[in-house]
Design an enzyme around this catalytic site. Structure first.
Site, mmCIF file in Angstrom:
data_model
loop_
_atom_site.group_PDB
_atom_site.id
_atom_site.type_symbol
_atom_site.label_atom_id
_atom_site.label_comp_id
_atom_site.label_asym_id
_atom_site.label_seq_id
_atom_site.Cartn_x
_atom_site.Cartn_y
_atom_site.Cartn_z
ATOM 1 N N GLU A 128 -4.847 -5.313 10.320
ATOM 2 C CA GLU A 128 -4.659 -4.380 10.720
ATOM 3 C C GLU A 128 -4.862 -3.318 12.136
ATOM 4 O O GLU A 128 -5.998 -2.641 11.742
ATOM 5 C CB GLU A 128 -4.506 -3.489 9.526
ATOM 6 C CG GLU A 128 -4.594 -3.796 8.080
ATOM 7 C CD GLU A 128 -3.234 -2.746 6.809
ATOM 8 O OE1 GLU A 128 -2.954 -2.697 6.488
ATOM 9 O OE2 GLU A 128 -4.467 -1.346 6.327
ATOM 10 N N GLY A 145 2.901 -1.015 4.128
ATOM 11 C CA GLY A 145 3.061 -0.037 3.886
ATOM 12 C C GLY A 145 4.066 0.429 3.469
ATOM 13 O O GLY A 145 4.263 0.644 2.610
ATOM 14 N N GLY A 146 4.813 1.003 4.822
ATOM 15 C CA GLY A 146 5.924 2.698 4.420
ATOM 16 C C GLY A 146 6.930 1.617 4.001
ATOM 17 O O GLY A 146 8.098 1.139 3.134
ATOM 18 N N ASN A 166 0.696 -1.290 -0.199
ATOM 19 C CA ASN A 166 -0.280 0.052 0.102
ATOM 20 C C ASN A 166 0.699 1.464 0.111
ATOM 21 O O ASN A 166 1.978 1.702 1.073
ATOM 22 C CB ASN A 166 -0.500 0.141 1.505
ATOM 23 C CG ASN A 166 -1.359 0.993 1.594
ATOM 24 O OD1 ASN A 166 -1.848 1.973 0.819
ATOM 25 N ND2 ASN A 166 -2.822 0.957 2.199
ATOM 26 N N TRP A 167 1.137 1.765 -1.332
ATOM 27 C CA TRP A 167 2.168 3.072 -1.012
ATOM 28 C C TRP A 167 1.316 4.451 -0.688
ATOM 29 O O TRP A 167 2.330 5.126 -0.832
ATOM 30 C CB TRP A 167 2.041 3.180 -2.793
ATOM 31 C CG TRP A 167 3.029 1.622 -3.377
ATOM 32 C CD1 TRP A 167 3.216 0.445 -2.833
ATOM 33 C CD2 TRP A 167 3.358 1.879 -4.766
ATOM 34 N NE1 TRP A 167 3.910 0.089 -3.593
ATOM 35 C CE2 TRP A 167 4.495 0.671 -4.753
ATOM 36 C CE3 TRP A 167 3.475 2.749 -6.423
ATOM 37 C CZ2 TRP A 167 4.530 0.329 -5.837
ATOM 38 C CZ3 TRP A 167 3.770 2.209 -7.325
ATOM 39 C CH2 TRP A 167 4.261 0.845 -7.259
ATOM 40 N N LYS A 168 0.230 4.028 -0.444
ATOM 41 C CA LYS A 168 -0.337 5.191 0.631
ATOM 42 C C LYS A 168 -0.717 6.979 -0.680
ATOM 43 O O LYS A 168 -0.092 6.357 -1.517
ATOM 44 C CB LYS A 168 -0.242 5.659 2.164
ATOM 45 C CG LYS A 168 -0.201 4.571 3.019
ATOM 46 C CD LYS A 168 0.178 4.335 4.108
ATOM 47 C CE LYS A 168 -0.339 2.784 4.854
ATOM 48 N NZ LYS A 168 -0.581 3.200 6.381
ATOM 49 N N GLU A 206 -7.412 4.334 7.564
ATOM 50 C CA GLU A 206 -7.365 5.716 7.234
ATOM 51 C C GLU A 206 -8.102 6.427 6.904
ATOM 52 O O GLU A 206 -9.040 6.887 6.638
ATOM 53 C CB GLU A 206 -5.649 5.750 6.759
ATOM 54 C CG GLU A 206 -4.255 5.591 7.861
ATOM 55 C CD GLU A 206 -3.248 4.873 6.319
ATOM 56 O OE1 GLU A 206 -3.502 5.353 5.817
ATOM 57 O OE2 GLU A 206 -2.648 4.671 7.597
ATOM 58 N N HIS A 264 -9.592 0.720 4.145
ATOM 59 C CA HIS A 264 -8.634 1.011 5.042
ATOM 60 C C HIS A 264 -9.414 1.854 6.365
ATOM 61 O O HIS A 264 -9.641 2.825 6.492
ATOM 62 C CB HIS A 264 -7.866 1.567 4.491
ATOM 63 C CG HIS A 264 -5.851 1.609 4.994
ATOM 64 N ND1 HIS A 264 -5.555 2.393 5.956
ATOM 65 C CD2 HIS A 264 -5.393 0.639 4.497
ATOM 66 C CE1 HIS A 264 -4.450 1.778 6.066
ATOM 67 N NE2 HIS A 264 -4.392 0.852 5.521
ATOM 68 N N SER A 306 3.155 -1.845 10.594
ATOM 69 C CA SER A 306 4.438 -2.830 10.690
ATOM 70 C C SER A 306 5.554 -3.549 9.910
ATOM 71 O O SER A 306 6.580 -3.843 10.610
ATOM 72 C CB SER A 306 5.055 -1.455 12.308
ATOM 73 O OG SER A 306 4.554 -0.093 12.160
ATOM 74 N N GLY A 331 2.559 2.291 10.760
ATOM 75 C CA GLY A 331 3.257 3.454 10.584
ATOM 76 C C GLY A 331 3.933 3.587 12.136
ATOM 77 O O GLY A 331 4.341 4.728 11.689
HETATM 78 P P1 13P Z 1 3.219 0.065 7.434
HETATM 79 O O1 13P Z 1 3.670 -0.950 7.290
HETATM 80 O O2 13P Z 1 3.369 1.452 7.243
HETATM 81 O O3 13P Z 1 2.519 0.440 9.686
HETATM 82 O O4 13P Z 1 1.539 0.428 6.757
HETATM 83 C C1 13P Z 1 0.225 -0.791 7.163
HETATM 84 C C2 13P Z 1 -0.681 0.052 5.949
HETATM 85 O O5 13P Z 1 -1.362 0.218 6.556
HETATM 86 C C3 13P Z 1 -1.037 -1.135 5.079
HETATM 87 O O6 13P Z 1 -2.075 -0.891 4.727
#
Ligand code: 13P
Length: 256
Positions: free
Chosen positions: A170, A237-238, A10-12, A98, A96, A216, A176
């Protein structure tokens, strides 16, 4: 039952067009012919077509990070499922954390978005998870149960429609923050989720359903998570913004 692992990146809201195309190129280079693991990346909307073109005829799928609950119409700023399909998406994230916490997507809205994804022929990755306060109050199971029921109860007795569904657990406190849930903490919730799904949609559907862990995830934590019996993949994510680390996560078996 053997479930094919699925790893998502997930490149957000990161990267620009050149960076997204470069990342897609690097990911393809490392994972374009990967076998035994399904891989999907979720770039920001404006980069979807370029990334999908770059990944065409590879083993890597492309998905949107969100979609509208509507099919078309005067909804400024929104993106509909059929639009995602038309630019080469196979998958879409739904609910998600967020979207839920920053943009106010309610359980009811998430249920409508799930229906819209299925109607568009997209493979939905339905995201659920508790926040820190809820975990501290001992509400983890009740929160994920509520999120599951509100999205999936309409499909009781109609699970054919959910053949391509994937779940992502999640925990919001792990996203994050660098705080990965321990493999045991994640497994405990995954087992609960699978039991809930069995109650709601039937045992054989639950046994075949893939449940990703997200929060994470790093190359170093992936193998331990994937050893758990009810963890069938990861939503990253990251660490998915670094092609080398993402490839290591996808190849979690080789890290042992
Ligand atoms: P991180 O891996 O940056 O914690 O993000 C997780 C996430 O929200 C994937 O959708």
């Amino acid at each position: 039952m053997a479930r094919t692992p699925i790893v998502g990146g997930n490149w957000k809201m990161f990267l620009d067009l050149a960076g997204a195309v470069q990342l897609a190129t690097d990911v393809r280079h490392r994972l374009g012919s990967v076998r035994g693991v399904e891989v999907v990346v979720f770039p920001p909307f404006p980069f979807l077509k370029s990334v999908a073109d770059r990944l065409a005829e590879s083993a890597i799928g492309v998905g949107g990070q969100d979609l509208s609950s509507e099919t078309s119409g005067a909804f400024t700023g929104a993106v509909a499922g059929p639009m995602l399909r038309s630019v080469g998406c196979s998958h879409v994230l739904v609910g998600h954390s967020e979207r839920r916490s920053v943009f106010g997507d309610s359980d009811e809205m998430v249920a409508r978005k799930l229906a819209a994804a299925l109607a568009a022929g997209l493979k939905p990755v339905l995201c659920i998870g508790e926040n820190l306060q809820e975990r501290q109050k001992g509400e983890t199971f009740s929160v994920v149960t509520r999120q599951l029921r509100s999205a999936l109860a309409p499909y009781a007795g109609k699970t054919d429609a959910l053949a391509d569904l994937v779940l992502a657990y999640e925990p919001v406190w792990a996203i994050g923050t660098g705080l990965t849930a321990t493999p045991e903490q994640a497994q405990e919730v995954h087992a609960h989720i699978r039991q809930e799904i069995a109650d709601l949609l039937g045992k054989s559907f639950a046994a075949a359903l893939r449940i990703q862990y997200g929060g994470s995830v790093k190359a170093s934590s992936a193998p331990g998570l994937m050893q758990q019996p009810d963890i069938d993949g990861m939503l990253v994510g990251g660490a998915s913004l670094k092609a080398e680390e993402f490839a290591q996560i996808v190849k979690f078996r080789q890290a042992n």
